[in-house]
Design an enzyme around this catalytic site. Structure first.
Site, PDB file in Angstrom:
ATOM      1  N   CYS A   1       0.846  -1.181   0.000  1.00 14.85           N
ATOM      2  CA  CYS A   1       0.000   0.000   0.000  1.00 14.85           C
ATOM      3  C   CYS A   1       0.883   1.233   0.000  1.00 14.85           C
ATOM      4  O   CYS A   1       1.891   1.277   0.710  1.00 14.85           O
ATOM      5  CB  CYS A   1      -0.889  -0.009   1.243  1.00 14.85           C
ATOM      6  SG  CYS A   1      -2.012   1.394   1.385  1.00 14.85           S
TER       7      CYS A   1
ATOM      8  N   HIS B   1      -8.922  -3.772  -2.537  1.00 14.42           N
ATOM      9  CA  HIS B   1      -8.036  -2.940  -1.726  1.00 14.42           C
ATOM     10  C   HIS B   1      -8.493  -1.478  -1.739  1.00 14.42           C
ATOM     11  O   HIS B   1      -8.607  -0.847  -0.686  1.00 14.42           O
ATOM     12  CB  HIS B   1      -6.610  -3.073  -2.283  1.00 14.42           C
ATOM     13  CG  HIS B   1      -5.574  -2.278  -1.573  1.00 14.42           C
ATOM     14  ND1 HIS B   1      -4.617  -2.861  -0.778  1.00 14.42           N
ATOM     15  CD2 HIS B   1      -5.317  -0.941  -1.553  1.00 14.42           C
ATOM     16  CE1 HIS B   1      -3.824  -1.922  -0.290  1.00 14.42           C
ATOM     17  NE2 HIS B   1      -4.226  -0.747  -0.751  1.00 14.42           N
ATOM     18  N   GLU B   2      -8.767  -0.944  -2.925  1.00 13.10           N
ATOM     19  CA  GLU B   2      -9.156   0.468  -3.027  1.00 13.10           C
ATOM     20  C   GLU B   2     -10.549   0.703  -2.447  1.00 13.10           C
ATOM     21  O   GLU B   2     -10.793   1.740  -1.823  1.00 13.10           O
ATOM     22  CB  GLU B   2      -9.070   0.953  -4.477  1.00 13.10           C
ATOM     23  CG  GLU B   2      -7.675   0.885  -5.078  1.00 13.10           C
ATOM     24  CD  GLU B   2      -6.588   1.537  -4.237  1.00 13.10           C
ATOM     25  OE1 GLU B   2      -6.861   2.529  -3.528  1.00 13.10           O
ATOM     26  OE2 GLU B   2      -5.445   1.048  -4.279  1.00 13.10           O
TER      27      GLU B   2
ATOM     28  N   HIS C   1     -10.227   1.087   1.177  1.00 12.12           N
ATOM     29  CA  HIS C   1      -9.762   2.416   1.588  1.00 12.12           C
ATOM     30  C   HIS C   1     -10.928   3.380   1.799  1.00 12.12           C
ATOM     31  O   HIS C   1     -10.965   4.088   2.806  1.00 12.12           O
ATOM     32  CB  HIS C   1      -8.800   3.009   0.549  1.00 12.12           C
ATOM     33  CG  HIS C   1      -7.373   2.640   0.770  1.00 12.12           C
ATOM     34  ND1 HIS C   1      -6.698   2.898   1.946  1.00 12.12           N
ATOM     35  CD2 HIS C   1      -6.483   2.029  -0.042  1.00 12.12           C
ATOM     36  CE1 HIS C   1      -5.462   2.458   1.850  1.00 12.12           C
ATOM     37  NE2 HIS C   1      -5.296   1.920   0.645  1.00 12.12           N
TER      38      HIS C   1
END
Length: 179
Positions: free
Chosen positions: A104, A146-147, A150
């Site tokens: 990351c 993953h995004e 976030h």
């Protein structure tokens, strides 16, 4: 024939938000203003992602607590996927669960084996407010999950348990960028 502009070519590189900043652990707000400020943010996200040599970047990683992310990421067949999603929602994550190395830009230089599904679907809109659905497999599916994490206020370390989590957090505490 005119060429499409390169994402991020008009953007500015912003400082990255690093582990320890509360903005990374708070759910982001929905985007409601689809004006020039959003277009600038998307350009800045691309410019920052490319400068940091990443494959994805969410707005909270540059200190903007908004539901926006950009990506330029290959899948496992080496097909390149480039785009952005505003107000993304992970609507499906299925298939095999694979543990693979994950890093990351908010934890520079670190990575850990993280479990993710090998297929993901994200829905949202573009910076112009047009509906978009993004399908990803393999590494690109990992990127989409993953995004999306976030913008929900999660980082990949939140998926780790046991010795993997302890080791990553120890490494982060000793990193030169740690607060």
């Amino acid at each position: 024939m005119p060429h499409a502009s390169i994402p991020g070519a008009r953007g500015r590189v912003r400082p990255l938000t690093l582990l320890g900043d509360p903005v990374l652990h708070a759910p982001c707000a929905d985007v409601t203003d689809f004006g020039p400020g959003l277009a600038r943010l998307v350009e800045d996200l691309f410019a920052t992602m490319y400068a940091a040599r990443g494959v994805g970047l969410a707005a909270n990683q540059v200190g903007e607590p908004l539901r926006v992310f950009v990506y330029d990421c290959p899948d496992d067949d080496d097909v390149r996927h480039v785009g952005h999603v505003v107000n993304p929602r992970l609507v499906r994550a299925d298939g095999l669960v694979l543990r693979g190395p994950e890093g990351c830009l908010s934890l520079p230089g670190l990575e850990a084996g993280t479990e993710r599904h090998d297929h993901a679907v994200v829905e949202g809109v573009t910076a112009e407010g047009e509906p978009v659905t993004v399908h990803g497999t393999g590494f690109f599916a990992r990127c989409l999950q993953h995004e999306t994490d976030h913008v929900e206020g999660r980082i990949y370390a939140d998926h780790l348990t046991g010795w993997r989590r302890r080791r990553l957090l120890r490494q982060a505490a000793r990193a030169s960028w740690a607060r």
